[in-house]
Design an enzyme around this catalytic site. Structure first.
Site, PDB file in Angstrom:
ATOM      1  N   TYR A 170       0.858  -1.191   0.000  1.00 42.94           N
ATOM      2  CA  TYR A 170       0.000   0.000   0.000  1.00 42.94           C
ATOM      3  C   TYR A 170       0.892   1.239   0.000  1.00 42.94           C
ATOM      4  O   TYR A 170       1.873   1.311   0.751  1.00 42.94           O
ATOM      5  CB  TYR A 170      -0.893   0.019   1.244  1.00 42.94           C
ATOM      6  CG  TYR A 170      -1.722   1.283   1.382  1.00 42.94           C
ATOM      7  CD1 TYR A 170      -3.017   1.333   0.867  1.00 42.94           C
ATOM      8  CD2 TYR A 170      -1.210   2.420   2.001  1.00 42.94           C
ATOM      9  CE1 TYR A 170      -3.786   2.495   0.981  1.00 42.94           C
ATOM     10  CE2 TYR A 170      -1.968   3.583   2.111  1.00 42.94           C
ATOM     11  CZ  TYR A 170      -3.253   3.611   1.600  1.00 42.94           C
ATOM     12  OH  TYR A 170      -3.997   4.752   1.700  1.00 42.94           O
TER      13      TYR A 170
ATOM     14  N   GLU B  78      -3.797   7.500  -3.951  1.00 43.91           N
ATOM     15  CA  GLU B  78      -3.705   6.205  -3.271  1.00 43.91           C
ATOM     16  C   GLU B  78      -3.452   5.085  -4.273  1.00 43.91           C
ATOM     17  O   GLU B  78      -4.193   4.937  -5.247  1.00 43.91           O
ATOM     18  CB  GLU B  78      -4.987   5.933  -2.498  1.00 43.91           C
ATOM     19  CG  GLU B  78      -4.968   4.648  -1.697  1.00 43.91           C
ATOM     20  CD  GLU B  78      -6.263   4.436  -0.931  1.00 43.91           C
ATOM     21  OE1 GLU B  78      -6.235   4.468   0.307  1.00 43.91           O
ATOM     22  OE2 GLU B  78      -7.308   4.245  -1.574  1.00 43.91           O
TER      23      GLU B  78
END
Length: 388
Positions: A109, A196
């Site tokens: 991530y 993101e």
């Protein structure tokens, strides 16, 4: 402002970031043509909506033939996709994205955002990619690393620290560091508020790839980026929020049943808080701003009354720059046009407050005046309670 995954990847590609090759499609036939452009083989059909969790809801499918591409595209296009982020009402899929399938060795991530606590751009990284980062933060906060960009701007050590936090070494660490710099340049150049990558993958071949991408932009900076503003998909937006945007109103739909019209964000928050204090829930956040016109106020009132969940309305205005008689004039005009079927409580204080109250009284509308905010909240909650 949000954009779709395929649009986000196109933006990142312009800054040199590694993303899978893919094409958007609005029909099943367009999806097949996109698959042919990609050379067939293993592909992924992805529903495009402004929400995460698409895979778990059936909005992401791996396929291995053109017939499967056609079948999955037909299934997804027009379907209502319900995820944790859409709520029970879901979102209609109007487009899909056909993408080359990637071999995945590891999922990480990586995101970039504006940290309000430091007023700086900050990277967040975790080895736990492909799942909700909120879940990781709640259950395993030690698995999340943050790296803040200082006032001097981006420096190479930031990328190296992120690579280390993700456990990457050698050539993969170099690729990660390069990607971090590309993401930062994109973030600043396009006035993003969130970037993101989840998941950021290590491929079976050992490369680093942005397998998914989500980007939010600062609405107030869109005038500098007509190319980004052109990406807006109004079908993904709440119709009330879309209408509010036309009049430069700050409006956010909520789940309660008491509509609020206030001037000033702080006063709006206080108004919502006191409604909750009296045991009810606000139906919206609506700030008409300090210099609203009669037309702007009327538009705001129409947006509130168009919400079928609204069982009562609280107008709370403190007249500083905003004049209370302008608010009264706008409310009267809107009520005469659309009618008033729910209780309305008005609290006016400040510039021309007496004139505003007199105008409402003389209009013969079914309006309840309030002495102060506490009195206003009590009256509207009581009125709504009696009307249930």
């Amino acid at each position: 402002m949000n954009i779709h995954e395929y649009q986000a990847k196109a933006v990142l590609r312009d800054f040199g970031a590694a993303v899978p090759e893919g094409w958007p499609a609005f029909t099943a036939e367009e999806a097949v043509k996109a698959a042919e452009k990609l050379g067939g083989g293993a592909l992924v059909v992805k529903a495009q909506i402004h929400a995460g969790g698409r895979g778990k809801a059936g909005g992401v499918k791996v396929v291995k033939s053109l017939e499967e591409v056609r079948a999955e595209s037909k299934r997804m296009l027009g379907m209502k996709l319900i995820t944790k982020q859409t709520g029970p009402e879901g979102k209609i899929v109007n487009r899909v994205y056909i993408e080359k399938a990637s071999s995945i060795a590891k999922e990480h991530y990586l995101s970039c955002l504006v940290d309000r606590s430091t007023s700086r751009v900050t990277f967040i990284a975790s080895k736990e990619g492909g799942i909700d980062i909120e879940e990781v933060a709640r259950e395993s906060p030690e698995k999340i690393a943050t790296v803040t960009v200082g006032p001097a701007g981006y420096s190479g050590y930031i990328g190296r620290r992120l690579a280390s936090a993700l456990g990457l070494e050698g050539e993969q660490a170099k690729q990660c560091a390069k990607l971090a710099e590309q993401l930062y340049r994109a973030f600043v150049a396009k006035d993003m508020s969130l970037l993101e990558i989840n998941p950021l993958i290590v491929t079976g071949e050992g490369g680093i790839l942005c397998l998914d991408a989500k980007i939010n932009f600062d609405d107030n900076a869109l005038f500098r980026h007509p190319d980004i503003a052109a990406l807006r998909d109004e079908s993904e937006e709440d119709p009330r929020e879309r209408e509010a945007h036309k009049y430069d109103l700050s409006y956010v739909a909520l789940d309660g049943n008491i509509g609020c019209m206030v001037n000033g964000a702080g006063l709006a928050m206080a108004t919502m808080d006191i409604i909750k204090l009296y045991g009810a829930e606000p139906a919206n956040f609506l700030d008409v701003g300090g210099g609203a016109s009669k037309e702007k106020v009327a538009a705001a009132f129409k947006i509130i009354t168009a919400d079928t969940r609204v069982k009562g309305i609280l107008v709370n205005i403190f007249g500083g720059i905003m004049r209370c008689d302008t608010i009264a004039e706008g409310v009267i005009a809107a009520v005469k046009e659309v009618g008033l079927k729910v209780p309305l409580v008005v609290r006016l204080e400040g510039t021309n407050a007496e004139l505003g109250r007199m105008m409402l009284t003389q209009s013969e509308l079914n309006v309840t005046a309030a002495r102060d905010l506490d009195d206003a909240a009590e009256k509207i909650v009581t009125a709504v309670g009696k009307g249930r």
